[in-house]
Structures are given as structure tokens and as C-alpha cells.
Design a protein around this motif. Structure first.
Motif, PDB file in Angstrom:
ATOM      1  N   ALA A 200      43.049  66.846  14.058  1.00  0.00           N
ATOM      2  CA  ALA A 200      44.496  66.879  14.301  1.00  0.00           C
ATOM      3  C   ALA A 200      45.125  68.069  13.591  1.00  0.00           C
ATOM      4  CB  ALA A 200      45.146  65.580  13.815  1.00  0.00           C
ATOM      5  N   LEU A 201      46.366  68.365  13.960  1.00  0.00           N
ATOM      6  CA  LEU A 201      47.142  69.406  13.296  1.00  0.00           C
ATOM      7  C   LEU A 201      47.613  68.889  11.941  1.00  0.00           C
ATOM      8  CD1 LEU A 201      49.265  70.531  16.372  1.00  0.00           C
ATOM      9  CD2 LEU A 201      47.480  71.871  15.247  1.00  0.00           C
TER      10      LEU A 201
ATOM     11  N   LYS B  73      40.261  59.580  15.528  1.00  0.00           N
ATOM     12  CA  LYS B  73      41.208  60.023  16.560  1.00  0.00           C
ATOM     13  C   LYS B  73      41.805  58.823  17.290  1.00  0.00           C
ATOM     14  CE  LYS B  73      40.417  64.009  18.678  1.00  0.00           C
ATOM     15  NZ  LYS B  73      39.770  65.093  19.447  1.00  0.00           N
ATOM     16  N   GLU B  74      40.993  57.805  17.520  1.00  0.00           N
ATOM     17  CA  GLU B  74      41.501  56.576  18.122  1.00  0.00           C
ATOM     18  C   GLU B  74      42.524  55.914  17.200  1.00  0.00           C
ATOM     19  OE1 GLU B  74      39.898  54.142  21.145  1.00  0.00           O
ATOM     20  OE2 GLU B  74      40.890  56.044  21.523  1.00  0.00           O
ATOM     21  N   PHE B  75      42.249  55.930  15.887  1.00  0.00           N
ATOM     22  CA  PHE B  75      43.163  55.323  14.919  1.00  0.00           C
ATOM     23  C   PHE B  75      44.513  56.037  14.931  1.00  0.00           C
ATOM     24  CE2 PHE B  75      45.060  55.313  10.679  1.00  0.00           C
ATOM     25  CZ  PHE B  75      45.183  53.954  10.442  1.00  0.00           C
ATOM     26  N   ILE B  76      44.484  57.363  14.920  1.00  0.00           N
ATOM     27  CA  ILE B  76      45.735  58.130  14.932  1.00  0.00           C
ATOM     28  C   ILE B  76      46.510  57.880  16.222  1.00  0.00           C
ATOM     29  CG2 ILE B  76      46.705  60.470  14.991  1.00  0.00           C
ATOM     30  CD1 ILE B  76      44.378  61.312  13.145  1.00  0.00           C
ATOM     31  N   ALA B  77      45.804  57.856  17.355  1.00  0.00           N
ATOM     32  CA  ALA B  77      46.459  57.616  18.645  1.00  0.00           C
ATOM     33  C   ALA B  77      47.087  56.233  18.690  1.00  0.00           C
ATOM     34  CB  ALA B  77      45.446  57.765  19.782  1.00  0.00           C
TER      35      ALA B  77
ATOM     36  N   GLU C  99      48.057  54.298  15.918  1.00  0.00           N
ATOM     37  CA  GLU C  99      49.009  53.982  14.857  1.00  0.00           C
ATOM     38  C   GLU C  99      50.116  55.015  14.687  1.00  0.00           C
ATOM     39  OE1 GLU C  99      49.152  51.193  13.033  1.00  0.00           O
ATOM     40  OE2 GLU C  99      47.511  50.419  14.256  1.00  0.00           O
ATOM     41  N   PHE C 100      49.878  56.232  15.155  1.00  0.00           N
ATOM     42  CA  PHE C 100      50.853  57.294  14.935  1.00  0.00           C
ATOM     43  C   PHE C 100      51.178  57.976  16.269  1.00  0.00           C
ATOM     44  CE2 PHE C 100      48.699  56.536  10.923  1.00  0.00           C
ATOM     45  CZ  PHE C 100      49.773  56.403  10.048  1.00  0.00           C
ATOM     46  N   ASP C 101      51.090  59.285  16.302  1.00  0.00           N
ATOM     47  CA  ASP C 101      51.466  60.039  17.502  1.00  0.00           C
ATOM     48  C   ASP C 101      50.231  60.766  18.026  1.00  0.00           C
ATOM     49  OD1 ASP C 101      52.505  61.626  19.450  1.00  0.00           O
ATOM     50  OD2 ASP C 101      54.004  62.617  18.201  1.00  0.00           O
ATOM     51  N   GLU C 102      49.796  60.405  19.225  1.00  0.00           N
ATOM     52  CA  GLU C 102      48.565  61.015  19.739  1.00  0.00           C
ATOM     53  C   GLU C 102      48.738  62.487  20.093  1.00  0.00           C
ATOM     54  OE1 GLU C 102      47.340  59.745  23.853  1.00  0.00           O
ATOM     55  OE2 GLU C 102      48.814  58.194  23.412  1.00  0.00           O
ATOM     56  N   SER C 103      49.975  62.980  20.140  1.00  0.00           N
ATOM     57  CA  SER C 103      50.178  64.411  20.397  1.00  0.00           C
ATOM     58  C   SER C 103      49.683  65.259  19.218  1.00  0.00           C
ATOM     59  CB  SER C 103      51.656  64.704  20.665  1.00  0.00           C
ATOM     60  OG  SER C 103      52.441  64.481  19.504  1.00  0.00           O
ATOM     61  N   LEU C 104      49.412  64.613  18.072  1.00  0.00           N
ATOM     62  CA  LEU C 104      48.853  65.326  16.917  1.00  0.00           C
ATOM     63  C   LEU C 104      47.404  65.736  17.150  1.00  0.00           C
ATOM     64  CD1 LEU C 104      49.988  62.840  14.096  1.00  0.00           C
ATOM     65  CD2 LEU C 104      51.099  64.991  14.682  1.00  0.00           C
ATOM     66  N   LEU C 105      46.739  65.062  18.055  1.00  0.00           N
ATOM     67  CA  LEU C 105      45.293  65.210  18.209  1.00  0.00           C
ATOM     68  C   LEU C 105      44.915  66.518  18.893  1.00  0.00           C
ATOM     69  CD1 LEU C 105      44.386  61.584  19.311  1.00  0.00           C
ATOM     70  CD2 LEU C 105      44.284  62.562  17.005  1.00  0.00           C
TER      71      LEU C 105
ATOM     72  N   LYS D  21      45.567  51.553  20.288  1.00  0.00           N
ATOM     73  CA  LYS D  21      46.031  50.406  19.504  1.00  0.00           C
ATOM     74  C   LYS D  21      45.539  49.084  20.082  1.00  0.00           C
ATOM     75  CE  LYS D  21      49.989  48.785  16.938  1.00  0.00           C
ATOM     76  NZ  LYS D  21      51.355  49.106  16.488  1.00  0.00           N
ATOM     77  N   MET D  22      45.454  48.980  21.389  1.00  0.00           N
ATOM     78  CA  MET D  22      45.017  47.738  22.014  1.00  0.00           C
ATOM     79  C   MET D  22      43.567  47.431  21.624  1.00  0.00           C
ATOM     80  SD  MET D  22      45.478  46.773  26.020  1.00  0.00           S
ATOM     81  CE  MET D  22      44.699  45.318  26.728  1.00  0.00           C
ATOM     82  N   ALA D  23      42.714  48.436  21.642  1.00  0.00           N
ATOM     83  CA  ALA D  23      41.316  48.242  21.240  1.00  0.00           C
ATOM     84  C   ALA D  23      41.239  47.854  19.770  1.00  0.00           C
ATOM     85  CB  ALA D  23      40.516  49.514  21.496  1.00  0.00           C
ATOM     86  N   LYS D  24      42.025  48.521  18.946  1.00  0.00           N
ATOM     87  CA  LYS D  24      42.035  48.230  17.502  1.00  0.00           C
ATOM     88  C   LYS D  24      42.486  46.802  17.246  1.00  0.00           C
ATOM     89  CE  LYS D  24      44.410  49.754  13.260  1.00  0.00           C
ATOM     90  NZ  LYS D  24      45.382  48.641  13.157  1.00  0.00           N
ATOM     91  N   ASN D  25      43.543  46.362  17.918  1.00  0.00           N
ATOM     92  CA  ASN D  25      44.056  45.011  17.704  1.00  0.00           C
ATOM     93  C   ASN D  25      43.072  43.939  18.170  1.00  0.00           C
ATOM     94  OD1 ASN D  25      46.398  45.958  16.579  1.00  0.00           O
ATOM     95  ND2 ASN D  25      47.610  45.818  18.453  1.00  0.00           N
TER      96      ASN D  25
END
Length: 449
Positions: A116-117, A179-183, A185-191, A255-259
């Protein structure tokens, strides 16, 4: 020799020549690799070892990486590409949301995944990366030119195929995980490096959304009258089977997979929480899924290839023990005349094994067949010939037998004790089919020649 039997044998031989056994196909569902392993995997691995012993480092890496190439890649671009130059070897491999790039020279391997950036990352994520470094064995997070990377470096002085496999697998699995965690929990545009991800067609999203809502409502309806009584085990099996089915057949990400993972794994945690409270947590999450709108649902899906399985290979003894334990629960509920939950447990067994264990390709295909029987409407909507008709309560016996044959016979030369068991199945109803099916699965013999 009996003439009639001899003629039948010749007929079967000619039929095999005219209609050769189709290649065993990998199920396109679940979190395993959606392709079969390289048929020359063992030979390439041995060639790699020999090349390293001879000091031919680049050839050793080329053989090893080639052993990771899967059969029948269904994606537009290969999951693993290798470029051999005169004094170096370059490769890139896909692992879900992650893209790992590497370069090999005579002295070292260096590989990295751009995560990520850095300047846009929340401080909590940066702190998480520092903590994760202590959990990793081979790779490390770092920051360079505004980019957070996960990277490894191997010294080739005493390199072997085993010393490449585990570091490469660790960086691939963990780059995808983060990367899945960031997408989620946060903003996937960071990836970074997400161009290889394929969008799922809208019509597929709509079908999957409809099925998820249908399954949730059917499960809730089936439990009416049970929830207020002492039926916590029945409720647990119903909720867990549903979440496992959503995860396996729909394959959500982010997030759905994580939950879903947290809810399933949380249920099995050895803590002091009452089963009733764990069921309440599962029910609450299913209510959240039921309230999800289709646009939010659509953001949780994409398609991508995988190079490494996320599972460690399980011994068949583990699978057999789980099946035996589960069939014991079936017997208990039968003896206590709780017939509703029996079918749910049969459905749960295959879904849980597919969720929790690394399986031999033939076993994975066989358990997928069982999932198909119980979710025939879903597979019919996906364009597959259904293996079971819930209206007439009849099985497609010939097709089931063919699928078992396709899953077993390609491996019988390697595993002499592996036998086609289709003739031992009962088709009188779903429960008898499952009971006979699992008894055969439990006794499969994967002892190598």
C-alpha cells in the motif's frame, strides 16, 4: 475363462478407447487452488534438487518454480510467469489480491509484494505491520519511496527446494492476507498492484445475493419452534453449515470473508462462553448479512488466481477421525429422534472439511460432489447438471458414478489402495446416500506405492 465375461471386458476396453476418462477437474469453489497440481511436480522438484547439488543455481530455481505451475489455469494471465536470462531469473506470481515479484541471481533470491501507499496508511496499520514482523519467519515489512512492502531475501550458498518453498509461500499468503485486511477494514484505494483482480459479472452477483438471502431465510424458518427449547446443538449445526456454505459456494473476500472466518473460528474457541451465547453471535451476524443491500454485497467479490494453497496438507487419518466423530453425533440425534438436524450434519461435514483442511485433489473433488448434491438448485442456476432433484427426490446416479470415477481413477496408479467406491453408495434418500458416502470416504487409502 467365461466367454461372456471376456466379451464384456473387451467391450469395456473399446469403450474406454473411444471415450477416454475425462481429466479430473478441480472445483471452482472454496479457498483452495482452483486448478490441479502440476503432473510433473515431483520430477521437477527432484531436478531442482539435483541442479542445486551441481551448483546450477538458476536451473534449480527454474525447475522449482516450474513445479508450482498448475494445470488448466482459467485466468487470462498465468498465475506464475518465469523469465530466464543469462545471469538472472525473473518471476512473478499471483496469490489472490497479492502480486509477488522476484529476481534470482547466482548468489541470492530477492522477492517483494507492494502492499500500500505509506503516506495514506492509518497509524494503526503501520503499528500492525511492526507487530506482524514478530510473527513472520522469513519475510519482513519495510517502507521505501512511499510504499509499504513485504519482502524476503534468500542466500543461495546452501539453497534447496525446501528452503525456497516455505519463504515464498509465507510471503505470498501474508501479502494476500494483509491486503485483504486493509480492503476490509480501511480504504482499498490504498492498495497497490490490484490490476490483476477480475470483477465478478453483475448477473452472477445478483444470483449469489438471491441465494444467500434464500439460505438465510430457509435456515431461520427451519429453526422456528426449536430456538426456545434445549436445542443448542441443532442450532449450532444449522448456523455453522449456513456460514460454511456461503463461504464455500459464494467465496466472498474483504470484510465479509474476515467476519465469516471470525464467526466460525470464534465458535470453536476453547473459552468459557456458553454455546447459547455463541449461537446468538452467529444469529446476529446472519441478521447483518440478511440486512445487507446488494450494492454493499457486490463490493466483497472479485476473482483471482492462487499459486499456493492456504492449507497445510492434512493426513487422511485426521479426516477419518472427524467423519467418525460427526457420524457419532448423527447416531446420537437419531437415537433421540431429532431427525431435522441429521440432514444438516451431513451437509455440515463436507463443508467443514473443505473449509478447515488441506485435501488431496481427489478428496477435495469428492467432497465437492457431496456439496453439489445438497445445493442442487445453486448448481443448476450456475449451468451445471444437478446431481439431485429435491422435487422428485431422485439422484443422477450415472453422473455421480462418473464423477467419482474421474476423481479416483487418475490417482490409482500412485495409490494402490485407492478404489472406485460408487457401487457401494445407497440412493434410497439423502440421509442414506450421505451415510454410505462418508463411510467410503472415511476408508479411502492414500498410502503411496
Amino acid at each position: 475363462m467365461d466367454k461372456g465375461k471376456n466379451e464384456v471386458g473387451l467391450f469395456d476396453t473399446f469403450k474406454t478407447w473411444l471415450n477416454p476418462l475425462p481429466m479430473h477437474r478441480a472445483p471452482q469453489y472454496g479457498r483452495g487452488i482452483h486448478a490441479l497440481p502440476n503432473t510433473d511436480e515431483r520430477e521437477l522438484f527432484e531436478r531442482s534438487s539435483a541442479a542445486f547439488i551441481d551448483g546450477d543455481i538458476l536451473s534449480g530455481y527454474e525447475y522449482f518454480l516450474s513445479s508450482l505451475l498448475h494445470q488448466e489455469n482459467s485466468f487470462p494471465s498465468p498465475h506464475l510467469s518465469i523469465e530466464r536470462l543469462e545471469e538472472s531469473l525473473h518471476f512473478s506470481l499471483t496469490q489472490g489480491s497479492a502480486l509477488i515479484k522476484g529476481i534470482v541471481t547466482a548468489t541470492s533470491l530477492e522477492a517483494y509484494a507492494d502492499i500500500a501507499l505509506s503516506f495514506r496508511l492509518h497509524v494503526a496499520i503501520k503499528r500492525r505491520f511492526l507487530e506482524r514482523d514478530f510473527q513472520l519467519t522469513y519475510c519482513r515489512f519495510s517502507e521505501s519511496k512511499g510504499v509499504v512492502k513485504l519482502s524476503i531475501r534468500l542466500d543461495n550458498a546452501t539453497i534447496t527446494p525446501q528452503k525456497i518453498f516455505y519463504p515464498l509461500r509465507e510471503i505470498a499468503l501474508n501479502a494476500d492476507f494483509e491486503k485483504e485486511f486493509i480492503a476490509g477494514e480501511f480504504d482499498e484505494s490504498l492498495l497497490l498492484d490490484t490490476e490483476h483482480l477480475l470483477s465478478v459479472p453483475r448477473e452472477n452477483i445478483e444470483v449469489n445475493f438471491t441465494f444467500m438471502q434464500q439460505w438465510i431465510q430457509e435456515t431461520k424458518q427451519s429453526l422456528i419452534g426449536l430456538l426456545s427449547n434445549d436445542n443448542t446443538g441443532m442450532t449450532s449445526f444449522s448456523y455453522l453449515a449456513l456460514l460454511l456454505q456461503i463461504d464455500y459456494l459464494l467465496l466472498p473476500h474483504k470484510k465479509m470473508a474476515k467476519n465469516i472466518s471470525e464467526k466460525i473460528n470464534g465458535y470453536f474457541m476453547d473459552d468459557e462462553k456458553l454455546t447459547e451465547d455463541k449461537n446468538a453471535d452467529l444469529e446476529q451476524y446472519l441478521s447483518e448479512l440478511s440486512a445487507m443491500d446488494i450494492d454493499s454485497f457486490a463490493t466483497q467479490f472479485y476473482n483471482s488466481a492462487y499459486t499456493f494453497s492456504p492449507f497445510e496438507q492434512a493426513m487422511h487419518d485426521e479426516i477419518s477421525a472427524f467423519i467418525e466423530e460427526s457420524l457419532g453425533k448423527v447416531r446420537w440425534y437419531k437415537n433421540n429422534r431429532s431427525t431435522y438436524v441429521i440432514t444438516v450434519i451431513y451437509r455440515y461435514i463436507s463443508l467443514y472439511i473443505l473449509y478447515n483442511y488441506g485435501l488431496h485433489p481427489s478428496l477435495r473433488s469428492l467432497l465437492h460432489l457431496h456439496v453439489e448434491v445438497y445445493a442442487s438448485d445453486f448448481f443448476k442456476a450456475a449451468g451445471e447438471t444437478p446431481l439431485y432433484d429435491p422435487l422428485t427426490r431422485t439422484f443422477k446416479e450415472n453422473l455421480i458414478e462418473q464423477r467419482i470415477r474421474e476423481s479416483i481413477e487418475p490417482y490409482m496408479s500412485r495409490y494402490k489402495g485407492l478404489n472406485n467406491f460408487s457401487e457401494h453408495l445407497s440412493y434410497s434418500d439423502l440421509d442414506h446416500f450421505s451415510q454410505s458416502f462418508y463411510l467410503q470416504i472415511k476408508n479411502l487409502d492414500y498410502t503411496e506405492v
